[in-house]
Scaffold this motif. Structure first.
Motif, PDB file in Angstrom:
ATOM      1  N   SER A 253     123.410-120.424 -26.050  1.00  0.00           N
ATOM      2  CA  SER A 253     123.480-119.338 -24.921  1.00  0.00           C
ATOM      3  C   SER A 253     122.378-119.930 -23.696  1.00  0.00           C
TER       4      SER A 253
ATOM      5  N   ARG B 291     120.293-119.374 -20.369  1.00  0.00           N
ATOM      6  CA  ARG B 291     119.016-118.617 -20.010  1.00  0.00           C
ATOM      7  C   ARG B 291     118.775-118.871 -18.492  1.00  0.00           C
ATOM      8  N   ASN B 292     118.387-117.862 -17.744  1.00  0.00           N
ATOM      9  CA  ASN B 292     117.945-117.773 -16.133  1.00  0.00           C
ATOM     10  C   ASN B 292     116.669-117.213 -16.074  1.00  0.00           C
TER      11      ASN B 292
ATOM     12  N   PHE C 178     113.172-113.121 -18.221  1.00  0.00           N
ATOM     13  CA  PHE C 178     114.150-114.170 -18.597  1.00  0.00           C
ATOM     14  C   PHE C 178     115.464-113.543 -18.936  1.00  0.00           C
TER      15      PHE C 178
ATOM     16  N   ARG D 135     119.249-113.774 -20.891  1.00  0.00           N
ATOM     17  CA  ARG D 135     120.107-114.822 -21.617  1.00  0.00           C
ATOM     18  C   ARG D 135     121.371-114.022 -21.800  1.00  0.00           C
TER      19      ARG D 135
END
Length: 519
Positions: free
Chosen positions: A419, A421-422, A478, A480
């Motif tokens: 996955s 994530r930012n 965060f 995801r």
């Protein structure tokens, strides 16, 4: 009833008389204005009381904003970057409200000047108000014009020293009070005044008081009319704001000339004589020391005290008021044409009066509609439009805002399960002095969830946070998204924030980044 010769002639000479006009930069010649009485002087007393009352008393007014905000009605809180004005609170990013008010003030000054001349200078300018206040003290201690002139010309005695020391001491007290009142706008006034007197206030408070004390004492007590003549730019600008339909204080020489102290003798000799008896009352009361009979001058602040002085003389002579009056240039020119037979002769008072002594019907008279012209409506329209826009914006502005910053490095992270994530910095701005619960929700970005650093809750698409009153709350969030849900390298979605109690909402469109290979 008095005749012309019984009216006292005051020994007053205009500092810039046309006959003895001084160079532009010349040593100051002391002016001793005589106290005037009349409708304009009464109006100036009223304006002076109102303006000084507003300045000195406003910091002490209270306004209940609850336990989380200061209760001072008007406060410029530089430490917390807030401006409070009764029920209005302005944040730094809302400075356009202050800018709008400044623009309105400028247009309003143009509007007032184009209609009634330098009314701002004559009545509400701080320099005028404080000079008036200092003159009140001077007259109370040293006496009116003649007494002050005699005292100034006389030798130094114990009495003169005591009077001068008393006067300057009271001036300094007023100046200190002026500087002290100013600092109370920037902190809680009751608290700050205690700190000032106990010596525990910040150094900037004492510096500000010292600077404003010096300027108030110097400008109001020592320089006076020189500030208006040499330092203020407005006398030089205001000429561009006037036209032939602007009201200005005017000596009506079409009625007053030729002036004479001995009207009966002149009339007996068959020569024309005007209403002006050359008593110099208008010069004696002028705080700028000019002679309005010389025409419009840069130094004239349009305080209209010369009108009061002249009207009182006309009353004693049993003549009509208005020898000096507010008049427009168009009316003045029309009346001069009547008095000079279209410019074919010198001013002849008999041409402006009937055989019975009344004024001729040919004379032009001011009417209020004359100042309402295109220029006035343009200024008024612009001023009103800006004011209405500010009011509308103030009434409809949001008190809840969200701002989001995407992490710049790294722009995304691939987790062990594949996955993406930012990371984001979410800033929630609660702009009311009350705590509230704000719900943050994701909209879009299929299959994604978010988690908040420091909040022990499972990842979800929505969460609630407590926002402190009148504060900015910063969250590390965060987001995801599973690998099989990533649609492209760049996707957009929204952070939506909502206060369920007040139904206020705000949104921010953010970007979710993913590697090219994840598509």
């Amino acid at each position: 009833m008095l005749d012309n010769t019984q009216v006292e002639r005051l020994e007053a000479e205009a500092v810039n008389s046309a006959k003895i006009r001084q160079p532009l930069y010349a040593p100051r010649k002391k002016i001793f204005p005589k106290r005037a009485s009349g409708s304009f002087r009464s109006f100036k007393w009223l304006v002076m009381a109102i303006t000084l009352g507003i300045y000195y008393l406003t910091p002490w007014l209270r306004w209940d904003r609850g336990p989380f905000a200061p209760d001072q009605a008007v406060l410029i809180d530089l430490a917390n970057r807030r401006f409070y004005f009764f029920f209005i609170e302005i944040w730094p990013q809302e400075f356009y409200y202050v800018a709008g008010l400044l623009v309105m003030a400028g247009i309003g000054l143009f509007l007032i000047t184009s209609t009634v001349g330098r009314a701002w200078c004559g009545y509400t300018c701080p320099q005028t108000v404080w000079v008036d206040l200092f003159l009140v003290v001077e007259r109370a201690i040293e006496g009116d014009r003649n007494a002050r002139m005699k005292l100034d010309a006389g030798p130094w005695t114990a009495r003169k020293l005591a009077l001068r020391v008393s006067k300057h001491a009271i001036w300094l007290i007023i100046a200190v009070a002026t500087g002290g009142a100013w600092i109370f706008y920037f902190a809680d006034a009751p608290t700050l005044i205690g700190e000032v007197f106990t010596g525990t206030a910040a150094p900037v408070a004492y510096i500000t008081i010292a600077v404003l004390t010096a300027t108030t004492y110097t400008f109001g007590g020592l320089m006076r009319e020189q500030v208006c003549t040499y330092m203020c730019p407005w006398p030089r600008i205001q000429a561009a704001m006037l036209d032939e339909n602007s009201l200005t204080v005017t000596y009506n020489d079409w009625r007053g000339e030729p002036r004479s102290r001995h009207a009966k003798k002149v009339q007996a000799a068959g020569q024309p004589v005007g209403d002006c008896v050359d008593c110099n009352a208008c010069v004696a009361v002028c705080p700028m020391g000019i002679d309005i009979r010389d025409g419009q001058q840069l130094e004239c602040i349009t305080c209209a005290l010369c009108i009061d002085a002249c009207d009182s003389v006309m009353d004693k002579l049993g003549k009509e008021r208005g020898l000096i009056s507010y008049a427009t240039l168009s009316d003045y020119n029309a009346n001069m044409a009547v008095a000079t037979a279209g410019g074919s002769c010198s001013v002849n008072p008999s041409l402006v009066r009937t055989d019975g002594g009344a004024f001729s019907d040919k004379l032009a008279h001011f009417h209020l509609r004359k100042i309402f012209r295109l220029r006035t409506f343009i200024y008024m329209g612009a001023w009103s439009a800006i004011g209405l826009a500010l009011v509308y914006s103030l009434l409809t502005r949001d008190r809840l805002e969200v701002n989001v910053l995407h992490d710049r490095n790294p722009q995304f992270v691939t987790l062990s399960d594949g996955s993406i994530r930012n990371g984001y910095t979410v800033k929630l701005l609660n702009m009311i002095p009350e705590p509230r619960t704000i719900v943050v929700t994701m909209q879009g970005l299929q299959g994604a969830e978010m988690s908040v650093v420091g909040v022990d809750l499972p990842a979800d698409r929505s969460f609630a946070v407590a926002a402190e009153p009148d504060r900015l709350k910063t969250l590390k969030v965060f987001v995801r998204q599973p690998a099989d849900q990533v649609g492209s390298a760049t996707q957009t979605f929204k952070f939506r924030v909502e206060d369920k109690a007040s139904f206020e909402t705000d949104e921010y469109t953010a970007t979710f980044n993913a590697p090219e290979i994840a598509r």
